[in-house]
Design a protein around this motif. Structure first.
Motif, PDB file in Angstrom:
ATOM      1  N   HIS A 192       0.841  -1.200   0.000  1.00  0.00           N
ATOM      2  CA  HIS A 192       0.000   0.000   0.000  1.00  0.00           C
ATOM      3  C   HIS A 192       0.880   1.255   0.000  1.00  0.00           C
ATOM      4  CE1 HIS A 192      -3.083   2.904   1.391  1.00  0.00           C
ATOM      5  NE2 HIS A 192      -2.060   3.384   2.077  1.00  0.00           N
ATOM      6  N   ILE A 193       1.890   1.277   0.850  1.00  0.00           N
ATOM      7  CA  ILE A 193       2.775   2.437   0.964  1.00  0.00           C
ATOM      8  C   ILE A 193       3.501   2.706  -0.342  1.00  0.00           C
ATOM      9  CG2 ILE A 193       4.874   3.288   2.094  1.00  0.00           C
ATOM     10  CD1 ILE A 193       3.867   1.778   4.632  1.00  0.00           C
ATOM     11  N   ALA A 194       3.963   1.655  -0.997  1.00  0.00           N
ATOM     12  CA  ALA A 194       4.652   1.813  -2.273  1.00  0.00           C
ATOM     13  C   ALA A 194       3.756   2.512  -3.285  1.00  0.00           C
ATOM     14  CB  ALA A 194       5.098   0.454  -2.802  1.00  0.00           C
ATOM     15  N   ALA A 195       2.452   2.163  -3.268  1.00  0.00           N
ATOM     16  CA  ALA A 195       1.507   2.727  -4.231  1.00  0.00           C
ATOM     17  C   ALA A 195       0.977   4.088  -3.816  1.00  0.00           C
ATOM     18  CB  ALA A 195       0.350   1.757  -4.433  1.00  0.00           C
ATOM     19  N   ALA A 196       0.674   4.261  -2.518  1.00  0.00           N
ATOM     20  CA  ALA A 196      -0.041   5.461  -2.054  1.00  0.00           C
ATOM     21  C   ALA A 196       0.872   6.625  -1.655  1.00  0.00           C
ATOM     22  CB  ALA A 196      -0.945   5.099  -0.872  1.00  0.00           C
ATOM     23  N   ARG A 197       2.137   6.377  -1.468  1.00  0.00           N
ATOM     24  CA  ARG A 197       3.128   7.413  -1.177  1.00  0.00           C
ATOM     25  C   ARG A 197       2.768   8.315   0.017  1.00  0.00           C
ATOM     26  NH1 ARG A 197       4.469   9.818  -7.227  1.00  0.00           N
ATOM     27  NH2 ARG A 197       4.805   7.811  -8.267  1.00  0.00           N
ATOM     28  N   PRO A 198       2.474   7.772   1.163  1.00  0.00           N
ATOM     29  CA  PRO A 198       2.193   8.636   2.325  1.00  0.00           C
ATOM     30  C   PRO A 198       3.429   9.429   2.710  1.00  0.00           C
ATOM     31  CG  PRO A 198       2.493   6.360   3.013  1.00  0.00           C
ATOM     32  CD  PRO A 198       2.454   6.338   1.519  1.00  0.00           C
ATOM     33  N   GLU A 199       3.194  10.603   3.276  1.00  0.00           N
ATOM     34  CA  GLU A 199       4.303  11.472   3.696  1.00  0.00           C
ATOM     35  C   GLU A 199       4.508  11.465   5.210  1.00  0.00           C
ATOM     36  OE1 GLU A 199       3.554  15.347   2.107  1.00  0.00           O
ATOM     37  OE2 GLU A 199       3.134  14.556   0.096  1.00  0.00           O
ATOM     38  N   ALA A 200       3.494  11.020   5.958  1.00  0.00           N
ATOM     39  CA  ALA A 200       3.578  10.999   7.425  1.00  0.00           C
ATOM     40  C   ALA A 200       2.798   9.800   7.937  1.00  0.00           C
ATOM     41  CB  ALA A 200       3.016  12.281   8.011  1.00  0.00           C
ATOM     42  N   LEU A 201       3.105   9.367   9.157  1.00  0.00           N
ATOM     43  CA  LEU A 201       2.400   8.235   9.740  1.00  0.00           C
ATOM     44  C   LEU A 201       0.993   8.640  10.163  1.00  0.00           C
ATOM     45  CD1 LEU A 201       2.327   5.326  10.836  1.00  0.00           C
ATOM     46  CD2 LEU A 201       3.320   6.200  12.969  1.00  0.00           C
ATOM     47  N   ASP A 202       0.870   9.759  10.896  1.00  0.00           N
ATOM     48  CA  ASP A 202      -0.426  10.193  11.423  1.00  0.00           C
ATOM     49  C   ASP A 202      -0.512  11.714  11.354  1.00  0.00           C
ATOM     50  OD1 ASP A 202      -2.933   9.924  12.512  1.00  0.00           O
ATOM     51  OD2 ASP A 202      -2.273   8.937  14.358  1.00  0.00           O
ATOM     52  N   ILE A 203      -1.655  12.257  11.708  1.00  0.00           N
ATOM     53  CA  ILE A 203      -1.884  13.700  11.617  1.00  0.00           C
ATOM     54  C   ILE A 203      -0.847  14.482  12.415  1.00  0.00           C
ATOM     55  CG2 ILE A 203      -3.499  15.527  12.289  1.00  0.00           C
ATOM     56  CD1 ILE A 203      -5.780  13.576  11.553  1.00  0.00           C
ATOM     57  N   ALA A 204      -0.502  13.998  13.597  1.00  0.00           N
ATOM     58  CA  ALA A 204       0.456  14.707  14.447  1.00  0.00           C
ATOM     59  C   ALA A 204       1.854  14.754  13.847  1.00  0.00           C
ATOM     60  CB  ALA A 204       0.514  14.049  15.826  1.00  0.00           C
ATOM     61  N   ASP A 205       2.117  13.887  12.874  1.00  0.00           N
ATOM     62  CA  ASP A 205       3.447  13.814  12.278  1.00  0.00           C
ATOM     63  C   ASP A 205       3.589  14.643  11.004  1.00  0.00           C
ATOM     64  OD1 ASP A 205       4.314  11.811  14.186  1.00  0.00           O
ATOM     65  OD2 ASP A 205       3.004  10.421  13.110  1.00  0.00           O
ATOM     66  N   VAL A 206       2.520  15.281  10.559  1.00  0.00           N
ATOM     67  CA  VAL A 206       2.584  16.084   9.334  1.00  0.00           C
ATOM     68  C   VAL A 206       3.512  17.276   9.548  1.00  0.00           C
ATOM     69  CG1 VAL A 206       1.262  17.550   7.742  1.00  0.00           C
ATOM     70  CG2 VAL A 206       0.293  15.395   8.548  1.00  0.00           C
ATOM     71  N   ASP A 207       4.370  17.511   8.591  1.00  0.00           N
ATOM     72  CA  ASP A 207       5.298  18.632   8.656  1.00  0.00           C
ATOM     73  C   ASP A 207       4.519  19.953   8.739  1.00  0.00           C
ATOM     74  OD1 ASP A 207       8.128  19.739   8.180  1.00  0.00           O
ATOM     75  OD2 ASP A 207       6.954  20.711   6.608  1.00  0.00           O
ATOM     76  N   THR A 208       4.802  20.753   9.747  1.00  0.00           N
ATOM     77  CA  THR A 208       4.020  21.973   9.976  1.00  0.00           C
ATOM     78  C   THR A 208       4.174  22.982   8.842  1.00  0.00           C
ATOM     79  OG1 THR A 208       5.835  22.840  11.335  1.00  0.00           O
ATOM     80  CG2 THR A 208       4.013  21.763  12.484  1.00  0.00           C
ATOM     81  N   SER A 209       5.363  23.070   8.276  1.00  0.00           N
ATOM     82  CA  SER A 209       5.555  24.024   7.176  1.00  0.00           C
ATOM     83  C   SER A 209       4.756  23.596   5.951  1.00  0.00           C
ATOM     84  CB  SER A 209       7.038  24.153   6.822  1.00  0.00           C
ATOM     85  OG  SER A 209       7.566  22.912   6.394  1.00  0.00           O
ATOM     86  N   ALA A 210       4.706  22.288   5.685  1.00  0.00           N
ATOM     87  CA  ALA A 210       3.917  21.782   4.560  1.00  0.00           C
ATOM     88  C   ALA A 210       2.427  22.028   4.805  1.00  0.00           C
ATOM     89  CB  ALA A 210       4.181  20.293   4.356  1.00  0.00           C
ATOM     90  N   LEU A 211       1.997  21.837   6.062  1.00  0.00           N
ATOM     91  CA  LEU A 211       0.595  22.058   6.399  1.00  0.00           C
ATOM     92  C   LEU A 211       0.224  23.540   6.257  1.00  0.00           C
ATOM     93  CD1 LEU A 211      -2.088  20.961   7.454  1.00  0.00           C
ATOM     94  CD2 LEU A 211      -1.219  21.262   9.777  1.00  0.00           C
ATOM     95  N   ASP A 212       1.089  24.428   6.733  1.00  0.00           N
ATOM     96  CA  ASP A 212       0.828  25.865   6.613  1.00  0.00           C
ATOM     97  C   ASP A 212       0.740  26.282   5.147  1.00  0.00           C
ATOM     98  OD1 ASP A 212       0.824  26.117   9.332  1.00  0.00           O
ATOM     99  OD2 ASP A 212       2.898  26.835   9.477  1.00  0.00           O
TER     100      ASP A 212
END
Length: 310
Positions: A192-212
């Motif tokens: 799944h990861i190979a196909a879906a390319r997630p960038e973070a494990l969970d919401i708390a792990d999302v890079d803040t600069s990317a989110l902003d």
């Protein structure tokens, strides 16, 4: 005879790109004469690597290795896809992935690790390989994952040899449940990861600069619709939730069934493996990602050459 100091060896390495042990030998053979050592290395074909160090290396291999509760993934680059099919290059990539299992994921420490069957380091072995194969190469990055109990599972998409390919994935599952069933689950999630390319494990792990950055874009998009300012906040938050579903592994819809979130897949697995399961970490390396590849314009090169000869 000049004293063969560590700084002299370092200077020779920087001038030639040759391995540390080869530099020491060259200086011994030439009684500490730096320029003579350069010539000695060139005659042996060991200084060729330095001439290639400026060329872009964006091809190569991603290699994975696992052992029980620990796994490692590394990326080793070369200039052409042809080299990825070279047995020596494949052997090097597989070996450094295994070496990485004993490390912390620090690529500089991995480069300095003793290379099996030799008296030199992994970086020195790569330097020798550069001289032999004739292309610039780079041990670019490394990650290790581990769990206290459970498994770390690896997956290589379109593998060209065991543990070697262009996309490598690690999945860390913490659990005291059945190891074989955990491994099966981990393999499915890794696919799944190979196909879906997630960038973070969970919401708390999302890079803040990317989110902003994403939030600012969404705000401007919402305003462009002409909606009143009091409605824009709700529109943006709805789109942020959608963003999380795209980039967070546990929020993504599992590609294998197309309807269940990965978080729920992991929770439901407890019944099958006989104990609670926690997906603690993952890693995904895609060959060459983030490397700017030189774009060759053959017509422009010919024109420039002709102009220079005019």
């Amino acid at each position: 005879m000049a004293e063969i100091t560590a700084s002299l060896v370092k200077e020779l390495r920087e001038k030639t790109g040759a391995g540390m042990m080869d530099c020491k030998k060259a200086l011994n053979e030439t009684q500490g004469d730096l320029e003579g050592a350069v010539d000695w290395l060139r005659k042996k074909g060991l200084a060729a690597a330095a001439k290639k160090s400026g060329r872009v290396a964006a091809e190569g291999l991603v290699a994975v290795a696992t052992e029980g509760t620990k796994g490692a993934v590394v990326e080793v680059n070369a200039e052409t896809d042809f080299v990825a099919r070279n047995d020596k290059f494949q052997g090097y990539a597989a070996t450094v992935a295994t070496l990485a299992l004993a490390g912390s994921g620090d690529v500089e420490a991995l480069k300095a690790a003793a290379y099996p069957g030799t008296a030199h380091t992994a970086q020195d072995e790569l330097t020798a390989l550069i001289a032999t194969v004739g292309e610039n190469m780079n041990l670019r990055r490394s990650i290790t994952l581990s769990v206290n109990a459970g498994v770390v599972v690896s997956y290589v998409h379109s593998a060209i040899a065991p543990g070697l390919g262009k996309i490598g994935v690690l999945v860390a599952l913490e659990s005291t449940g059945d190891a074989a069933k955990l491994s099966d689950l981990g393999k499915q999630i890794a696919m799944h990861i190979a196909a879906a390319r997630p960038e973070a494990l969970d919401i708390a792990d999302v890079d803040t600069s990317a989110l902003d950055r994403e939030r600012n874009v969404l705000i401007e998009q919402a305003r462009a619709t002409g909606k009143k300012e009091e409605f824009i906040g709700k529109m943006v938050e709805g789109r942020i939730r959608k963003y999380y579903e795209e980039v967070c592994l546990l929020e993504q819809v599992y590609v294998i069934d197309g309807e269940t979130k990965v978080r729920k897949i992991v929770e439901n697995a407890a019944k099958d493996v006989g104990a609670p399961v926690t997906l603690t970490a993952f890693a995904r390396f895609a060959l060459g990602e983030g490397i700017e590849k030189a774009q060759s314009d053959f017509a422009a090169e010919v024109a420039a050459t002709a102009a220079g000869q005019a």
